[in-house]
Design an enzyme around this catalytic site. Structure first.
Site, PDB file in Angstrom:
ATOM      1  N   SER A   1       0.814  -1.220   0.000  1.00  0.00           N
ATOM      2  CA  SER A   1       0.000   0.000   0.000  1.00  0.00           C
ATOM      3  C   SER A   1       0.848   1.270   0.000  1.00  0.00           C
ATOM      4  O   SER A   1       0.299   2.363  -0.168  1.00  0.00           O
ATOM      5  CB  SER A   1      -0.929   0.007   1.218  1.00  0.00           C
ATOM      6  N   LYS A   8      -5.969   4.655   8.315  1.00  0.00           N
ATOM      7  CA  LYS A   8      -4.860   5.446   7.773  1.00  0.00           C
ATOM      8  C   LYS A   8      -5.226   6.927   7.691  1.00  0.00           C
ATOM      9  O   LYS A   8      -4.433   7.799   8.070  1.00  0.00           O
ATOM     10  CB  LYS A   8      -4.477   4.909   6.395  1.00  0.00           C
TER      11      LYS A   8
END
Length: 798
Positions: free
Chosen positions: A652, A695
């Site tokens: 990611s 996140k």
């Protein structure tokens, strides 16, 4: 154009509205499992399939309702099935180390045991009284008289021969002596001394001849004694048989349809002769045998059956969930009695295992525990394949000598239901060739459930039922909406909520505590649910808070304003215990002439896991595809995730790493008030990642602590828009214009946001707008490639 990438407030969280849904209708107990139609269909098929090998593996995560669905279905089905046969172990009179299994109809086990106890009681009442019967005494006297008569005839003949020689035959304690006579009386010592030596020699010779005759006459005495003993034994046996025959007639009539019982009663009848002769014979006619409890218990230990399993006829098929499946708990065991320090096994100490209890029904086991305990998995497969239950010590194959029993095997007819995670299922499927032979049905529980009006109604009904069962305050509509929002967040989806319903049920109990503290109405509202969630986050949030504080005091270097070349804020998710939270991480890149390619520092020091290393390697493919179509790609670059000291996995960060690499290559600065997450492919398309909510919130907390000014933002893949279920403080900041979230589809869109410059489209010939970011990248790569060519030429000239 870049403004169109900013996500509007309405897309950052799913709106849950239950106003049009009726969840006050009581939930049907048959449909209380939410959204697992596929798994339920597989379970029903596996249960209905009678063929061997169609046992079931229920695959799903803890809290998804696996066990509840199994128990509900089986508890509804089992009462309609017949109760299983009863089993008992009895002594094997020919080989006591191998007890015999007796099969009886359901609910006959304890009755059979009671019948045997009554039989022993009647035997004790019958004996030794049966031997006091005048008829028995007459027959016994006749047998003894015959022996005495034969014995006496033999000795009397010798006595007559002796008296003709003036010698008498005398016996004492079965010892015979010959003595010279005088006037039919034994000679005294002085009379014998007065005889001449010739006369004494004649007496001595006659006595020796008579002793030989006596020995010859009594040569068959042992045979006579054996015949006497045999006759007495036969008389006793006939007496015993005649006395116990009426006791067995009633039992044989009652159990004539049960072959195992009829066979055992015949063996008991035969063996009772020995027991009565050993324990119940009178010592003498004047000393009747003493009765006590110990004698009855001793005899019962020989004949009373050990009832292993005995269900009632109307109990239906058994449903057993064995929570502790050790080998002994599953297959049964033999216990020992301590006799002066010696451990003695006995058939009445055989204990049933879960397989015995579930035989004829259903056995539910935890797959992880079955694999954890020694010998259990191999033993279970062996039992299913052989079709019988064998009680044995698992350590015999390990050369551990134990004196134990070997009970007769019992036929096995059970449906095994293993409950475990997907990891365990796929491990067994890959590593055990025999697994699919025994477990042919997979009931696969989904980890998420589509959010439709029907499933939301079902979810709401479950929550209402839980509140009622747990005796908490009633749930308001807003509280249930909050629970659904939390479940959607767990599933990371606006269209699905988590199949882990237990988590929502636990929150209700925690919210009850906060509802009691308020002075409002006795109801659980949205506020109480949010308080419970906030309290849970606070309890588990020490590490998250510590990392945030280290960022604020400069221990961990993260910039949230200004711009920098070759530096970018990536986003990571940390899982620690029961806590999962997002946090920013600085990614730095350096570029210099050479041909080493893109070096992943994390991989070089063995901190980068496979997926992360794969993401970094894709960067080279992207550079070659986009920029180096007209010249060779020759570059040396190093990428590192700064101040990271643990293992890094996942790809990611590859979008952030590529943007940082291009910044270092082109010397174009990147805005530090942005954070980036996303995966890329070699064509520059941005792909979805996990943990998007955590996140975003991790970077938001840092910016909020330093002061939001409207410039802070997070870039995520456009494919992750459906995963957004952000917390209210983030939504409030977005609504106030203090924080933004952008969704991108390509690397160029991300570069445009991060640099604020024109990125430039590259045409088929490798050309793009002069002065753009991509133009600078092509020029710099071409320059580095030419430097390499010049070095090669200088080397050739030298």
């Amino acid at each position: 154009m870049l403004d169109s990438l900013k996500l509007p407030l309405a897309t950052l969280k799913a709106t849950i509205d239950l106003s049009a849904i009726d969840f006050t209708t009581p939930l049907n107990s048959q449909t209380s499992i939410l959204g697992q139609e596929r798994a339920q269909s597989a379970l029903e098929f596996g249960i209905a399939m009678p063929n061997s090998g169609y046992n079931i593996f229920v695959m799903g995560e803890t809290g998804s309702g696996r066990l509840s669905m199994i128990m509900q279905y089986l508890n509804a089905l089992a009462p309609n099935n017949p109760a299983p046969m009863s089993y008992a172990y009895v002594d094997n009179f020919e080989n006591s180390r191998e007890p015999i299994a007796v099969q009886l109809p359901a609910e006959h086990g304890q009755a059979f045991c009671k019948a045997i106890e009554n039989l022993i009681t009647n035997v004790l009442a019958t004996f030794p009284a049966a031997f006091e019967n005048p008829s028995y005494q007459q027959k016994k006297t006749a047998v003894e008289r015959q022996f005495v008569h034969t014995y006496r005839d033999a000795t009397e003949r010798i006595d007559e021969q002796a008296r003709e020689l003036n010698i008498g035959l005398f016996s004492e304690n079965d010892t015979f002596n010959f003595v010279p006579l005088s006037e039919n009386k034994p000679m005294r010592e002085e009379q014998l001394s007065a005889l001449s030596s010739e006369e004494r020699d004649i007496f001595k010779q006659h006595i020796e001849e008579l002793e030989d005759c006596l020995s010859e006459a009594l040569l068959e005495l042992p045979q006579w004694r054996r015949e006497l003993a045999a006759s007495m034994q036969q008389l006793n046996n006939d007496t015993i048989d005649a006395a116990i025959e009426p006791l067995f007639d009633e039992l044989n009539s009652r159990y004539e349809a049960i072959d195992d019982v009829v066979t055992y009663l015949a063996e008991v009848k035969k063996n009772l002769r020995h027991t009565i002769n050993d324990y119940l014979m009178p010592v003498s006619s004047n000393e009747p045998i003493e009765r006590d409890h110990t004698l009855k218990r001793l005899i019962l230990e020989q004949y009373a059956p050990n009832i292993l399993i005995d269900y009632k006829q109307d109990s239906g098929a058994p449903v057993i969930y064995e929570t502790h499946p050790t080998y002994q708990n599953l297959f049964g065991r033999v216990e020992y009695t301590n006799d002066q320090g010696t451990l003695i096994p006995h058939y009445r100490r055989i204990c049933a295992g879960a397989l015995h209890k579930a035989n004829g029904g259903y056995l539910i086991l935890d797959a992880e525990k079955v694999l954890h305990y020694p010998f259990v998995w191999e033993g279970l497969k062996r039992a299913l394949k052989a079709g019988y239950i064998e009680i044995e010590s698992p350590y015999t194959e390990q050369s551990v000598n134990t004196i134990t029993l070997k009970p007769e095997v019992i036929p096995l007819n059970v449906k095994i239901i293993l409950v475990g995670s997907s990891d365990i299922y796929y491990l067994l499927e890959a590593m055990d060739d025999e697994f699919n032979e025994s477990f042919r049905v997979l009931a696969d529980f989904d980890y998420r459930i589509p959010r439709t009006p029907a499933t939301m109604q079902h979810f709401a009904q479950l929550m209402v039922k839980q509140a009622s069962d747990a005796k908490t305050f009633p749930l308001t509509c807003a509280a249930i909406e909050s629970l659904i929002e939390h479940s959607c967040r767990l599933a990371e989806s606006q269209q699905y909520f988590s199949a882990c319903i237990n988590d929502a049920l636990e929150i209700i109990g925690e919210a009850q505590l906060f509802a009691k503290k308020t002075q409002s109405e006795q109801k659980i509202d949205r506020t109480h649910i949010e308080q419970a969630l906030a309290a849970r986050e606070y309890r588990n949030g020490r590490m998250s808070q510590t990392i945030l504080e280290e960022m604020l005091d400069g221990t961990i270097l993260i910039d949230t304003d200004g711009s920098a070349i070759g530096k970018i804020n990536g986003l990571t998710v940390l899982d620690m215990g029961g806590s999962s939270f997002g946090t920013p991480a600085r990614i730095t890149t350096t570029v210099y002439p050479g041909s080493r390619g893109v070096v992943d520092i994390e991989r070089e020091v063995e901190l980068g896991q496979a997926l992360h290393s794969k993401g970094v390697m894709i960067l080279t493919g992207y550079l070659g595809h986009c920029y180096a179509q007209q010249f060779p790609l020759a570059i040396s670059a190093s990428i590192a995730m700064e101040q990271s000291y643990g293992h890094i996995d996942g790809d990611s960060a590859s979008l952030a790493e590529l943007c940082s690499l291009i910044s270092a290559l082109t010397r174009v600065p990147i805005k530090q008030n942005f954070a980036v997450t996303g995966s890329i492919n070699q064509y520059g398309e941005v792909q979805a990642i996990g943990g998007a909510n955590e996140k975003i919130e991790g970077f938001f907390r840092l910016c909020q602590a330093r002061g939001l000014n409207g410039s802070h933002a997070v870039i995520i893949p456009a494919a992750n828009k459906r995963n957004l279920m952000l917390k209210q403080d983030v939504l409030d900041a977005v609504e106030a214009g203090l924080f933004s979230i952008y969704a991108v589809n390509t690397v160029d869109e991300a570069l445009g946001l991060l640099t604020g410059e024109v990125v430039g489209m590259i045409d088929d010939d490798g050309n793009c707008v002069e002065g753009s970011v991509n133009f600078k990248a092509i020029c710099r790569l071409k320059e580095i490639s030419e430097l390499g060519d010049d070095d090669d030429k200088e080397g050739d000239a030298a």
